[in-house]
Write a protein that holds these residues in place. Structure first.
Motif, PDB file in Angstrom:
ATOM      1  N   ASN A 162      13.358  76.135   1.687  1.00 48.32           N
ATOM      2  CA  ASN A 162      13.783  76.981   2.810  1.00 48.32           C
ATOM      3  C   ASN A 162      15.156  77.581   2.482  1.00 48.32           C
ATOM      4  N   PRO A 165      17.860  78.728   5.932  1.00 50.11           N
ATOM      5  CA  PRO A 165      17.693  77.869   7.119  1.00 50.11           C
ATOM      6  C   PRO A 165      18.667  78.243   8.225  1.00 50.11           C
ATOM      7  N   GLU A 169      17.859  73.879  11.350  1.00 48.28           N
ATOM      8  CA  GLU A 169      16.871  73.545  10.311  1.00 48.28           C
ATOM      9  C   GLU A 169      17.508  72.783   9.161  1.00 48.28           C
TER      10      GLU A 169
END
Ligand code: FES
Ligand code: FES
Length: 201
Positions: A162, A165, A169
């Motif tokens: 990811n 983010p 997150e």
């Protein structure tokens, strides 16, 4: 000291020496004539090759040895820290094939054939810091910094899945890492800065 005690201590020392001689035979002698000793049930080859930070490293590893122990005490890579030594704090986090792992809870033998990356392997050969390291330098997110390498490795691993983010997150992504100084807000700010620098790199 009674003779019986003296003898039993001597016998114990002899036993230790003999055990060392047998176990070292596993990698010192590979001729078929000693094969029967080497391949005893439950035995493992002790001298193995690991791929650490892009280098092939030969190292003598006991079968019950953890990767954190091997990295720190056999290969001198002390940037990997040992906090709890029981899968709770994340201080020992390294990447195995780009996935964060608690190295205190990984048997070194199971890391054979995998790409191991520790904090020492993040910077470029010319010394340029990894963007996540640079983010930490810029934001000064850690107090004592004992937990820092684990947080950085966890973040580097998380950003591979990811790269952009949100703060929430990233906080969730590295929630397996703990800091005893507990300034999580500043830590997150540093790591978010690192994520931003990683996207620009
Ligand atoms: S030292 Fe490995 S998780 Fe704490
Ligand atoms: S900064 Fe001290 S343990 Fe995290």
């Amino acid at each position: 000291m009674a003779d019986g005690k003296t003898l039993s201590r001597r016998d114990a020392i002899k036993g230790v020496i003999a055990a060392g001689a047998v176990s070292s035979a596993g990698y010192l002698f590979r001729a078929p004539s000693v094969g029967a000793q080497v391949s005893a049930p439950g035995s493992v080859e002790r001298l193995i090759t690991l791929t650490v930070n892009g280098q092939q490293r030969r190292v003598d590893v006991m079968k019950q040895e953890t990767l954190a122990t091997t990295l720190r005490y056999k290969l001198g890579l002390t940037g990997t820290k040992l906090g709890c030594d029981r899968s709770e704090c994340g201080a020992c986090t390294v990447l195995l094939d780009d996935v964060p792992h608690y190295s205190c809870s990984v048997l070194t033998h199971t890391a054979r054939g995998k790409k191991i990356q520790s904090i020492e392997g993040l910077a470029a050969a010319d010394g340029t810091l990894h963007p996540v390291q640079q983010g930490v330098v810029e934001e000064q997110g850690f107090q004592c910094a004992f937990c820092m390498s684990g947080f950085i490795m966890a973040t580097v691993g998380y950003l591979k899945v990811n790269p952009s983010p949100t703060r929430a997150e990233l906080a969730h992504g590295i929630s397996g890492n703990l800091c005893r100084c507990q300034d999580y807000d500043k830590i997150l700010t540093s790591l978010m800065r690192g994520a931003e620098l990683s996207r620009r790199a």
